[in-house]
Each structure stands twice: as structure tokens, then as C-alpha cells.
Design an enzyme around this catalytic site. Structure first.
Site, PDB file in Angstrom:
ATOM      1  N   GLU A 148     -16.946  46.682 -30.666  1.00  0.00           N
ATOM      2  CA  GLU A 148     -18.039  46.851 -31.619  1.00  0.00           C
ATOM      3  C   GLU A 148     -17.532  48.215 -32.259  1.00  0.00           C
ATOM      4  O   GLU A 148     -18.136  49.241 -32.400  1.00  0.00           O
ATOM      5  CB  GLU A 148     -19.242  47.326 -30.757  1.00  0.00           C
ATOM      6  CG  GLU A 148     -19.765  45.896 -30.119  1.00  0.00           C
ATOM      7  CD  GLU A 148     -21.046  45.918 -29.521  1.00  0.00           C
ATOM      8  OE1 GLU A 148     -21.716  46.965 -29.392  1.00  0.00           O
ATOM      9  OE2 GLU A 148     -21.474  44.645 -28.943  1.00  0.00           O
ATOM     10  N   GLU A 162     -18.847  38.629 -26.158  1.00  0.00           N
ATOM     11  CA  GLU A 162     -20.136  39.022 -25.668  1.00  0.00           C
ATOM     12  C   GLU A 162     -21.215  38.150 -25.904  1.00  0.00           C
ATOM     13  O   GLU A 162     -21.235  38.281 -27.348  1.00  0.00           O
ATOM     14  CB  GLU A 162     -20.580  40.552 -25.689  1.00  0.00           C
ATOM     15  CG  GLU A 162     -19.539  41.410 -25.151  1.00  0.00           C
ATOM     16  CD  GLU A 162     -19.855  42.888 -25.333  1.00  0.00           C
ATOM     17  OE1 GLU A 162     -21.087  43.386 -25.218  1.00  0.00           O
ATOM     18  OE2 GLU A 162     -18.996  43.864 -25.412  1.00  0.00           O
TER      19      GLU A 162
HETATM   20  O1  AHR Z   1     -22.660  44.467 -22.779  1.00  0.00           O
HETATM   21  C1  AHR Z   1     -23.439  45.613 -22.793  1.00  0.00           C
HETATM   22  C2  AHR Z   1     -22.998  46.434 -24.113  1.00  0.00           C
HETATM   23  O2  AHR Z   1     -23.438  45.577 -25.073  1.00  0.00           O
HETATM   24  C3  AHR Z   1     -21.648  46.460 -24.485  1.00  0.00           C
HETATM   25  O3  AHR Z   1     -21.066  47.568 -23.945  1.00  0.00           O
HETATM   26  C4  AHR Z   1     -21.343  46.358 -25.843  1.00  0.00           C
HETATM   27  O4  AHR Z   1     -20.250  46.124 -26.215  1.00  0.00           O
HETATM   28  C5  AHR Z   1     -22.620  46.005 -26.380  1.00  0.00           C
HETATM   29  O5  AHR Z   1     -23.316  46.590 -27.237  1.00  0.00           O
END
Ligand code: AHR
Length: 498
Positions: free
Chosen positions: A174, A297
């Protein structure tokens, strides 16, 4: 009862479904790594070299293909040297993003042991935000260098003379947010610096560039991020995957309205739009290379999951229906989705297992992964679905989308055909004709994940309220199968063909 038809063309199977689509993600966050996976060798919780046995067994059973680590936001402030070598020499450090202290007793050695115990691929996300290309290429040297160097000797001294051969490396996480607040263009330039030295250290690795989270499409910077990154990163030889993230939220974990329930499945259309937008950019900027999309994710992020409670939430059948719909989408996108990692493995967000001391329960989502694992390495089967639809607003869209009640994906592995069907209707069972074109069905069996209501949950008190059950299906050669999919359920059907 509503009626539907599913037509399948197994002879037209095409793209291979990457097993990595069924991947996982474990961050140093809340109780995911510490307590959820790592309890230490002296713990009263049964463990193998510090890793809790119940969680290990559950993940092994799924044949987990890949585990992304160490974050997440955590990755961009993680300095790997603090987590290798004798435990007594490892410092306690601040986990900046998740308001914890990290004892560093779980580091590269322990992570690699975990991957070896699971038989899965490692996927290490390096620190771009507060790290350096030097630190990243050194980590790679420590893990993968087979020659004689100070870092390969350190690895041997730490118990592993052979190179680990870690194939997948994420270049930051991110970067538009916790990973450094870069613009897409600036991250592109930074990426080249990291990737250049990492690829030179080990040309066999696959690099994952960190892309956007489109959210509700209201942030121009996030909308442009993938485009601006690719525009400033013209070196196709330095990229194998571009990641995107997508989290879902409609109502609370176990307290949601009918509208929330319906809108959630419209949001799967939003994820498909994310894939379309990302694919368009990849085709345009890297026309001569197939760069995969890694959704590294994804999952439900209910409002009750906050940094204060370690992002812990409840686990209902609705989460499982969403997971199956998303995995169906990835199967249907096998031509481009190269990896996906549900967030996160244990105790955090849409995890597969929750622990409390010696206790553990498996979430409804776990059973979806169990039911759908036969798709790994299968070939996507051409399909057509006729069923009723409903209208709902996907997140960030002015127009309503037409959401099909049945959501389907199918794959073929030799003479086996696997089908996953989510009946997303709240209250309608759907009688469905399943027709397999050109081949006969020899045998059929099924597995059903269903409960009284989408709010049905697994908890420490009732750990097995929602779990799949096997059932028999009558198959007659050259005749379609007729099957009733119960409301709010996931069904896996396995057919042998002749
Ligand atoms: O999964 C939780 C968080 O969500 C992670 O650390 C981040 O990459 C995302 O914003």
C-alpha cells in the site's frame, strides 16, 4: 421454488487456475502471528518448534499454497535483521501501525519453518517505506544466495545452510498509504530502484508491485495509482504481478439488514471492475508480457474490527458466502488473477481460525477454502448460468447492478469436474438443471455449507454451527443433474466424466 440452469463445456476448459488464488496472508498484527500461529516452544499449547499444532494441522489440510508475510502495513517498518539469529539477541521493537511491541521471536527463520511445515510457498513483502534497496537485496541474499558470502554464512549459522529459494517478493505494501504515501509515479521510480537490485541478486524471483485499493472510487489519487505507477515503471522485465487490495463492509459482522446482505454481493461486481481496470492498464503498458493481478489482501472488514481490538470480528455464514463468491470470481478470472491472499490467516479480519489459549475454532470461511481447494491447478470450464437476478447498488456506483442469485465457477482436472455454486438468495431454494455438454456424468458427489440463517456464526461456545456436510447425488449418464441449492448456501459438486 425458483428454477435455474447451469450449462458446462468441460471440453472447452482453458486457463489454468493458479493454486496461488487460494493463498493466505499473516501479518504481525493483533493476535495473528503471536498467539495465532507462534506460541513459542515452551508454551502449554501443543506446538511444533513454537508453532501451534492445531492451526498448523488446519492449514495443512487446506494445502495452503502460499503465505504472504510480514505485512501489510507492518512490512514497511520491518527491519528483517532484528528477527534473525539467537532469540536472546533479538530486540523488542515498536510495531508502529498496530500499536504493539514486537519481541521479534518470529522472524525469517520461523516463517520459513512455517512455510516448510505447511509445504507452501513463501511470499515476503520487503520494506520500501522506511527501508532501502540495500536492506531488501540483503534480505534476498540472506534467503536465496547459494554461494559463499557473509549473509549466506549467517543463514547457515542460523540453521539453514541450503538457500531457501523464496520465489515471491512483494516490493512494499500500500505505497499510496501506510507504505510511504507515494504517488503512483513516485512509487514507480522507487520500485525500479528496489526491483533492479533484487532481480540482479536472484533473477529467478517473481516480483509483486503494490497497486491500489480503489475503495469507493472517490479518491482520484487511488483511481490513478496503477496507471501512474506503470507509466513511470516501463521495465516489463522487473514485474511479474501487480497487486490490488479490496475489503468489503456492509453492516456489522453478525448484525446486518436485508439491504446490507444484498449489497454485499453487488460489491463483488466492484471487485470485478477493479480487475477490469487493472487489466486494462497492464495490457496497455506491458503489451508483450503477461503480468498477473495479485489480489494480495481481500476479505470482509467489519466495523467492529479496529486496531484497538487487533482487528478481530465475528464469523458468520454470510462471510463464507462472500468468500465463495470472490473465489468463484477469481476462478473465472484465471486468465489474469495470478494470486490472492485472504486477510488474514488467524484471529484477524476474515480469518480461517480463531484461537483463545488452547482453544481453536474454524470459521465458516475455512470450510469454503476446504470445499474449493480441488479447483487449484484445474482448468477453468466455460459455463453459462440462467437464473433470477436482483438489483442492488455496488459500492461507489450510481447505477444499480443486476446480481445473479446463483454464482458459479467450474474447473476440470483430467476426468474430474468441480463446480462451486453459491445460492445468494436469502430465502429461495433454487432447483437447478446442471447440464454437462459433450461428456457423460459417471459419478457425482457433493458438499454443502448451510445454516439456519446467514447470521449463523461459529464461536468458541458453538464452534461447529456452520460447517460443510457431504451428500450423495444421483447421476444418470447423458442426463442433466437436477439439484436444489438451498437459500444462502455454498455447494461444491464433484463429477467424474466419461
Ligand atoms: O490487513 C490489515 C491491513 O489492511 C494491512 O496491514 C494493510 O495492508 C491494509 O490496509
Amino acid at each position: 421454488m425458483s428454477q435455474a440452469a447451469i450449462r458446462l463445456w468441460p471440453e472447452l476448459a482453458d486457463a489454468v487456475i493458479s493454486p496461488m488464488i487460494y493463498g493466505h496472508f499473516a501479518e504481525h498484527l493483533g493476535r495473528c502471528i503471536y498467539e495465532g500461529i507462534w506460541v513459542g516452544p515452551k508454551s502449554r499449547i501443543p506446538n511444533e518448534k513454537g508453532m501451534r499444532l492445531d492451526v498448523l494441522a488446519a492449514l495443512k489440510h487446506l494445502r495452503a499454497p502460499i503465505l504472504r508475510w510480514p505485512g501489510g502495513c507492518f512490512a514497511d517498518d520491518y527491519h528483517w535483521r532484528q528477527g534473525v539469529g539467537p532469540k536472546k539477541d533479538r530486540p523488542a521493537t515498536v510495531n508502529l501501525w498496530w500499536q504493539q511491541t514486537d519481541p521479534n521471536s518470529f522472524g525469517t527463520q520461523e516463517y520459513m519453518k512455517l512455510c516448510q511445515a505447511l509445504g507452501c510457498d513463501a511470499n515476503i513483502c520487503v520494506n520500501v517505506g522506511s527501508g532501502s534497496p540495500r536492506e531488501a537485496r540483503d534480505w534476498l541474499e540472506y534467503c536465496n544466495f547459494g554461494g559463499d558470502s557473509a549473509l549466506s554464512k549467517a543463514r547457515a549459522k542460523h540453521g539453514h545452510p541450503e538457500p531457501y529459494g523464496v520465489r515471491y517478493w512483494g516490493v512494499g505494501n500500500e505505497p499510496w498509504g501506510c507504505g510511504g504515501r507515494f504517488t503512483g509515479g513516485d512509487y514507480g521510480k522507487e520500485y525500479v530502484r528496489f526491483a533492479n537490485y533484487m532481480k540482479q541478486m536472484d533473477p529467478e524471483i517473481e516480483l509483486i508491485a503494490a497497486g491500489t485499493h480503489f475503495g469507493d472510487y472517490s479518491d482520484a489519487r487511488l483511481n490513478a495509482f496503477n496507471h501512474d505507477f506503470c507509466a513511470s515503471m516501463p521495465h516489463a522485465d522487473l514485474i511479474e504481478h501487480l497487486s490490488i487490495h479490496r475489503y468489503f463492509a456492509r453492516g456489522k459482522g453478525d448484525d446486518f439488514s436485508e439491504n446490507d446482505y444484498k449489497a454485499l454481493f453487488a460489491d463483488v461486481h466492484t471487485l470485478e471492475k477493479d480487475l477490469q481496470l487493472t487489466e486494462a492498464v497492464l495490457r496497455y503498458f506491458y503489451p508483450d508480457k503477461h503480468v498477473g493481478i495479485a489480489v494480495d489482501e481481500w476479505g470482509m472488514w467489519h466495523p467492529e474490527a479496529t486496531p484497538e481490538n487487533g482487528l478481530e470480528q465475528t464469523h458468520t455464514l454470510r462471510d463464507a458466502l462472500l468468500a465463495a463468491s470472490v473465489l468463484n470470481l477469481f476462478n473465472r478470472w484465471a486468465h489474469r488473477v495470478s494470486m490472492a491472499n485472504i486477510a488474514q490467516t488467524v484471529n484477524v479480519l476474515q480469518c480461517l481460525a480463531m484461537t483463545n489459549g488452547v482453544k481453536m475454532f474454524l470459521t465458516p470461511t475455512y470450510y469454503v477454502f476446504d470445499m474449493m481447494r480441488p479447483h487449484m491447478n484445474g482448468k477453468r470450464v466455460t459455463q453459462q448460468v440462467e437464473c433470477d437476478n436482483y438489483e442492488a447498488h455496488p459500492v461507489g456506483e450510481k447505477e444499480k447492478a443486476s446480481v445473479s442469485l446463483l454464482d458459479v465457477s467450474a474447473s476440470r482436472s483430467g476426468k474430474r469436474l468441480h463446480l462451486t455454486v453459491v445460492n445468494r438468495s436469502l430465502d429461495q431454494d433454487i432447483e437447478t438443471e446442471i447440464e454437462v455438454k459433450d461428456l457423460n456424468i459417471k459419478t457425482a458427489s457433493g458438499s454443502l455449507l448451510h445454516a439456519e440463517s446467514p447470521q449463523s456464526a461459529n464461536t468458541f461456545e458453538q464452534p461447529r454451527s456452520v460447517r460443510n456436510k457431504r451428500f450423495k447425488l444421483q447421476a444418470e449418464a447423458s442426463k442433466p443433474l437436477i439439484h436444489v441449492f438451498p437459500a444462502h448456501s455454498v455447494t461444491a459438486i464433484a463429477l467424474t466424466l466419461e
